[in-house]
Design an enzyme around this catalytic site. Structure first.
Site, PDB file in Angstrom:
ATOM      1  N   HIS A 145      -3.039   7.617   6.178  1.00  7.87           N
ATOM      2  CA  HIS A 145      -2.399   6.435   5.412  1.00  7.87           C
ATOM      3  C   HIS A 145      -0.959   6.589   5.021  1.00  7.87           C
ATOM      4  CE1 HIS A 145      -4.643   2.774   3.695  1.00  7.87           C
ATOM      5  NE2 HIS A 145      -4.829   2.742   4.786  1.00  7.87           N
ATOM      6  N   GLU A 156     -11.561  -0.232  16.707  1.00  6.92           N
ATOM      7  CA  GLU A 156     -12.018  -0.013  14.993  1.00  6.92           C
ATOM      8  C   GLU A 156     -12.905  -1.078  14.812  1.00  6.92           C
ATOM      9  OE1 GLU A 156      -9.198  -0.073  11.983  1.00  6.92           O
ATOM     10  OE2 GLU A 156     -10.253   1.139  10.800  1.00  6.92           O
ATOM     11  N   HIS A 216      -6.351  -2.362  15.736  1.00  5.05           N
ATOM     12  CA  HIS A 216      -6.668  -2.323  14.360  1.00  5.05           C
ATOM     13  C   HIS A 216      -7.906  -3.235  13.714  1.00  5.05           C
ATOM     14  CE1 HIS A 216      -5.194  -2.691   9.719  1.00  5.05           C
ATOM     15  NE2 HIS A 216      -5.995  -1.374   9.814  1.00  5.05           N
ATOM     16  N   GLU A 255      -0.505   0.386  12.523  1.00  6.43           N
ATOM     17  CA  GLU A 255      -1.206  -0.948  11.949  1.00  6.43           C
ATOM     18  C   GLU A 255      -0.259  -1.663  11.056  1.00  6.43           C
ATOM     19  OE1 GLU A 255      -4.569   1.298   9.595  1.00  6.43           O
ATOM     20  OE2 GLU A 255      -3.529   0.725   7.965  1.00  6.43           O
ATOM     21  N   GLU A 311      -4.475   9.598  12.317  1.00  6.23           N
ATOM     22  CA  GLU A 311      -3.821   8.366  12.301  1.00  6.23           C
ATOM     23  C   GLU A 311      -2.647   8.496  11.186  1.00  6.23           C
ATOM     24  OE1 GLU A 311      -6.400   5.425  11.667  1.00  6.23           O
ATOM     25  OE2 GLU A 311      -5.211   3.630  10.946  1.00  6.23           O
ATOM     26  N   ASP A 332      -7.541   9.238   9.046  1.00  7.38           N
ATOM     27  CA  ASP A 332      -6.619   8.514   8.673  1.00  7.38           C
ATOM     28  C   ASP A 332      -5.804   8.978   7.339  1.00  7.38           C
ATOM     29  OD1 ASP A 332      -4.942   6.218   8.087  1.00  7.38           O
ATOM     30  OD2 ASP A 332      -6.365   4.881   8.208  1.00  7.38           O
ATOM     31  N   ASN A 368      -3.770  -8.701   3.963  1.00 10.45           N
ATOM     32  CA  ASN A 368      -4.645  -8.475   2.820  1.00 10.45           C
ATOM     33  C   ASN A 368      -3.535  -8.282   1.548  1.00 10.45           C
ATOM     34  OD1 ASN A 368      -6.821  -7.559   1.442  1.00 10.45           O
ATOM     35  ND2 ASN A 368      -6.774  -5.487   2.604  1.00 10.45           N
ATOM     36  N   ASP A 397     -10.691  -6.214   6.758  1.00 11.80           N
ATOM     37  CA  ASP A 397      -9.672  -7.349   6.625  1.00 11.80           C
ATOM     38  C   ASP A 397      -8.961  -8.215   7.763  1.00 11.80           C
ATOM     39  OD1 ASP A 397      -8.572  -4.772   5.740  1.00 11.80           O
ATOM     40  OD2 ASP A 397      -6.708  -5.499   6.185  1.00 11.80           O
ATOM     41  N   TYR A 408      -8.108   7.434  -0.922  1.00 12.38           N
ATOM     42  CA  TYR A 408      -8.068   6.279   0.245  1.00 12.38           C
ATOM     43  C   TYR A 408      -9.536   6.550   0.690  1.00 12.38           C
ATOM     44  CZ  TYR A 408      -7.893   3.950   4.511  1.00 12.38           C
ATOM     45  OH  TYR A 408      -8.347   3.316   5.666  1.00 12.38           O
ATOM     46  N   TRP A 413       0.355   4.405  -0.453  1.00 12.04           N
ATOM     47  CA  TRP A 413      -1.210   4.231  -0.731  1.00 12.04           C
ATOM     48  C   TRP A 413      -1.595   4.114   0.873  1.00 12.04           C
ATOM     49  CZ3 TRP A 413      -4.691   0.358   1.361  1.00 12.04           C
ATOM     50  CH2 TRP A 413      -5.939   0.859   0.928  1.00 12.04           C
ATOM     51  N   HIS A 451     -16.560   3.934  10.102  1.00  7.56           N
ATOM     52  CA  HIS A 451     -16.104   4.511   8.855  1.00  7.56           C
ATOM     53  C   HIS A 451     -17.124   5.270   8.210  1.00  7.56           C
ATOM     54  CE1 HIS A 451     -12.503   1.315   8.379  1.00  7.56           C
ATOM     55  NE2 HIS A 451     -12.499   2.063   9.603  1.00  7.56           N
ATOM     56  N   ARG A 511      -1.886   1.153  17.358  1.00  7.98           N
ATOM     57  CA  ARG A 511      -2.887   0.671  16.242  1.00  7.98           C
ATOM     58  C   ARG A 511      -2.457  -0.811  15.787  1.00  7.98           C
ATOM     59  NH1 ARG A 511      -6.716   2.241  12.923  1.00  7.98           N
ATOM     60  NH2 ARG A 511      -7.324   0.847  14.419  1.00  7.98           N
ATOM     61  N   ARG A 563     -14.692   7.554  11.893  1.00  6.18           N
ATOM     62  CA  ARG A 563     -13.606   8.027  11.059  1.00  6.18           C
ATOM     63  C   ARG A 563     -14.092   8.634   9.924  1.00  6.18           C
ATOM     64  NH1 ARG A 563      -9.540   3.798   8.233  1.00  6.18           N
ATOM     65  NH2 ARG A 563     -11.234   4.229   6.546  1.00  6.18           N
TER      66      ARG A 563
HETATM   67  C1  CS2 Z   1      -7.054   1.221   7.438  1.00  2.00           C
HETATM   68  C2  CS2 Z   1      -7.037  -0.198   6.769  1.00  2.00           C
HETATM   69  O1  CS2 Z   1      -8.616   0.683   9.100  1.00  2.00           O
HETATM   70  C3  CS2 Z   1      -7.734   1.310   8.826  1.00  2.00           C
HETATM   71  O2  CS2 Z   1      -6.995   2.147   9.481  1.00  2.00           O
HETATM   72  O3  CS2 Z   1      -5.804   1.715   7.541  1.00  2.00           O
HETATM   73  O4  CS2 Z   1      -8.424  -0.318   6.302  1.00  2.00           O
HETATM   74  C4  CS2 Z   1      -6.058  -0.553   5.816  1.00  2.00           C
HETATM   75  O5  CS2 Z   1      -6.373   0.161   4.815  1.00  2.00           O
HETATM   76  C5  CS2 Z   1      -6.133  -2.064   5.479  1.00  2.00           C
HETATM   77  O6  CS2 Z   1      -6.138  -2.756   6.918  1.00  2.00           O
HETATM   78  C6  CS2 Z   1      -5.189  -2.483   4.651  1.00  2.00           C
HETATM   79  O7  CS2 Z   1      -5.357  -3.634   4.146  1.00  2.00           O
HETATM   80 MG    MG Z   2      -5.335   3.014   9.215  1.00  2.00          MG
END
Ligand code: CS2
Ligand code: MG
Length: 404
Positions: free
Chosen positions: A214, A341, A314, A264, A238, A212, A37, A318, A159, A404, A122, A285, A147
């Site tokens: 992040h 997920e 994960h 991830e 997470e 999450d 991504n 994307d 986020y 981020w 989500h 993940r 989530r």
């Molecule tokens: C996120 C992702 O799904 C998740 O846990 O952390 O959506 C992440 O932001 C994206 O894969 C970034 O490309």
């Molecule tokens: Mg994540």
């Protein structure tokens, strides 16, 4: 049997996806997901310019040998671009092998260890009422695990939640320049426990809830959050810290019983080694797509199983349906499956990537088609050309760039 063609297909049915298609001399094809991504074309070049010329003439059945040849043979190892490219080859080869066998891939991985795969979706909201609506929408779609991400008072965009009235920002992955989001750790740490208290009060004690972070906290901040969330019994917290600092999780782990999920952004078992052998985490993940494929992810999950750590592959939007299908076959086969997920796909993505996998009543299944069970429709894909797109970036209120 020989590989005679390696095509790299790029399309954007709502978002960019990179797909590798290998063709054999007897006309079989295999697909692999190579989507990274925001940096998609780097993997396209890695595959087209450097990997495809090595594949023609090779025996597609030699999956482990091809994996080692691409990984060790490049000298430059690991990293998301390399491992996404290697993953695409690995999954395409497994797809071909399973088609030759006339079996769904999970049968070649040992057969089903369960009947269905628990998925999580989500729920996002700028405030608590909007979040509740989003949780209700996911429950109506059948999800049994959710989530939860929310806006934070005083911040415009964080986020998972986008500012009101800005249509482009609601789809932040598709801007010509990265969207800038804002961040305040103290406000986040104050607000988040109140969100989970409200969600538990509204939706009860039983619904599995995930969150999450992040990678945004320091170890001591993450330890505080983990403790503050203990009353709400999260399924997991997470990426609470930038986990490439494996030491950071030792402190978090010793401070809280909130389960931890990580990985991830990892690309190899080496990124996890201490985390797994010291049992500092509860879920791994990694995506099939960013970890070098089914071959190394299976090895990771077997190592994790020795330490009572479960899978949580994960699967945001994307990861293409090709990467998702590969994950579902692995999920069904391994003993230490945890959760998968699944945030769903646009209608155009479902059309371009015809897939056998299903999402029913909150559970996923890879389907019974031979191979991974996904085919890409080239004619439809051609109607959705690539456009450059970036993930958002994050800044503190004084302008400092933050994770981020
Ligand atoms: C996120 C992702 O799904 C998740 O846990 O952390 O959506 C992440 O932001 C994206 O894969 C970034 O490309
Ligand atoms: Mg994540």
């Amino acid at each position: 049997m020989k590989i005679v063609d390696a095509e790299v297909l790029v399309c954007r049915p709502g978002r960019n996806f990179v797909t590798l298609r290998l063709t054999t001399d007897d006309g079989l094809t295999g697909l692999g997901d190579a989507t990274l991504n925001g940096r998609e074309l780097a993997v396209v070049s890695y595959l087209r310019d450097h990997v495809a010329p090595l594949l023609t003439g090779r025996d597609p059945h030699r999956i482990e040998d091809t994996w080692q040849y691409l990984y060790r043979g490049a000298y430059w190892r690991r990293g998301p671009v390399t491992m996404a490219a290697v993953a695409a080859v690995d999954v395409a080869l497994w797809d071909i092998k399973a088609k030759v066998a006339g079996l769904p891939l999970y049968q070649l991985l040992g057969g089903a260890s369960r009947d269905r795969l628990l998925a999580y979706g989500h729920a996002n909201g700028r405030d608590i009422p909007e979040l509740f609506d989003s949780v209700r929408a996911r429950l109506a779609e059948g999800y049994r695990a959710i989530r939860v991400q929310t806006g934070i008072p005083g911040l415009n965009a964080v986020y998972g939640v986008h500012p009101p009235g800005d249509a482009a920002a609601r789809d932040p992955h598709q801007r010509a320049r990265p969207l800038v989001e804002d961040w305040d750790t103290a406000a986040y740490l104050r607000h988040t426990p109140t969100v989970f208290e409200a969600v538990r009060n509204e939706f009860g004690a039983e619904l599995p809830l995930l969150h999450d972070v992040h990678h945004r906290l320091t170890p001591i901040q993450a330890a505080r959050l983990g403790r503050d969330l203990e009353p709400y019994r999260l399924f997991w917290l997470e990426d609470c810290t930038p986990a490439e600092n494996q030491e950071a999780l030792r402190l978090v782990r010793s401070a809280t019983t909130t389960p931890l999920a990580v990985g991830e952004v990892f690309n190899s078992v080496h990124d996890y080694q201490g985390l797994i052998t010291e049992q500092l985490i509860d879920y791994v993940r990694s995506a099939v797509t960013h970890f070098g494929g089914v071959t190394p992810l299976r090895k990771l999950l077997d190592l994790a199983a020795l330490h009572q750590i479960k899978s949580a592959v994960h699967g945001p939007e994307d990861i293409s349906p090709v990467g998702m299908a590969a994950a579902l076959h692995l999920d069904l086969a391994v003993h230490n499956f945890g959760i998968q997920e699944f945030s769903g796909y646009s209608a155009a993505t479902h059309d371009v990537f015809r897939h056998a996998f299903t999402f029913t009543d909150g559970y996923l299944h890879p389907g019974e088609e031979a191979g991974i069970g996904v085919e890409l429709d080239d004619a439809l894909a051609a109607g959705h050309p690539y456009e450059r797109a970036y993930l958002p970036v994050n800044r503190l209120h004084d302008g400092t760039v933050h994770d981020w």
